[in-house]
Design a protein around this motif. Structure first.
Motif, PDB file in Angstrom:
ATOM      1  N   ASP A  21       1.194  -1.299 -17.611  1.00  0.00           N
ATOM      2  CA  ASP A  21       0.199  -0.227 -17.656  1.00  0.00           C
ATOM      3  C   ASP A  21      -1.033  -0.532 -16.800  1.00  0.00           C
ATOM      4  O   ASP A  21      -1.553   0.346 -16.118  1.00  0.00           O
ATOM      5  N   TYR A  22      -1.499  -1.784 -16.839  1.00  0.00           N
ATOM      6  CA  TYR A  22      -2.706  -2.125 -16.081  1.00  0.00           C
ATOM      7  C   TYR A  22      -2.460  -1.990 -14.573  1.00  0.00           C
ATOM      8  O   TYR A  22      -3.361  -1.610 -13.838  1.00  0.00           O
ATOM      9  N   GLU A  23      -1.236  -2.288 -14.115  1.00  0.00           N
ATOM     10  CA  GLU A  23      -0.951  -2.136 -12.685  1.00  0.00           C
ATOM     11  C   GLU A  23      -0.910  -0.667 -12.298  1.00  0.00           C
ATOM     12  O   GLU A  23      -1.429  -0.276 -11.257  1.00  0.00           O
ATOM     13  N   VAL A  24      -0.292   0.152 -13.129  1.00  0.00           N
ATOM     14  CA  VAL A  24      -0.243   1.597 -12.855  1.00  0.00           C
ATOM     15  C   VAL A  24      -1.659   2.152 -12.817  1.00  0.00           C
ATOM     16  O   VAL A  24      -2.020   2.903 -11.906  1.00  0.00           O
ATOM     17  N   ARG A  25      -2.466   1.773 -13.776  1.00  0.00           N
ATOM     18  CA  ARG A  25      -3.853   2.239 -13.834  1.00  0.00           C
ATOM     19  C   ARG A  25      -4.641   1.793 -12.593  1.00  0.00           C
ATOM     20  O   ARG A  25      -5.299   2.604 -11.937  1.00  0.00           O
ATOM     21  N   LEU A  31      -5.371   4.058  -5.067  1.00  0.00           N
ATOM     22  CA  LEU A  31      -4.737   4.966  -4.121  1.00  0.00           C
ATOM     23  C   LEU A  31      -5.185   6.418  -4.292  1.00  0.00           C
ATOM     24  O   LEU A  31      -4.816   7.278  -3.502  1.00  0.00           O
ATOM     25  N   GLY A  32      -5.955   6.696  -5.334  1.00  0.00           N
ATOM     26  CA  GLY A  32      -6.471   8.043  -5.555  1.00  0.00           C
ATOM     27  C   GLY A  32      -5.413   9.053  -5.954  1.00  0.00           C
ATOM     28  O   GLY A  32      -5.461  10.205  -5.518  1.00  0.00           O
ATOM     29  N   VAL A  33      -4.458   8.599  -6.769  1.00  0.00           N
ATOM     30  CA  VAL A  33      -3.387   9.478  -7.243  1.00  0.00           C
ATOM     31  C   VAL A  33      -3.270   9.346  -8.755  1.00  0.00           C
ATOM     32  O   VAL A  33      -3.842   8.438  -9.356  1.00  0.00           O
TER      33      VAL A  33
END
Length: 58
Positions: A21-25, A31-33
């Motif tokens: 989760d922390y990497e996705v966040r 990346l602004g997505v």
């Protein structure tokens, strides 16, 4: 198996692990997505950051 957060550097910075989760966040913000857009891009082109950036047009 979870990432070993004490071992950062080269390979960790070149890949996006959508199971963390922390990497996705963090990558979504960088990346602004949205998290869903990031996950879709990783699913399509794989976890390499350069490939994901190209897919997202970043």
């Amino acid at each position: 198996m979870s990432d070993d957060k004490s071992k950062t550097g080269g390979p960790d910075r070149e890949r996006i692990n959508t199971n963390e989760d922390y990497e996705v966040r963090n990558w979504s913000k960088k990346l602004g997505v949205t998290p869903d857009q990031l996950k879709d891009a990783v699913k399509k082109v794989g976890p390499m950051v350069d490939d994901v950036r190209r897919e997202l047009g970043k």
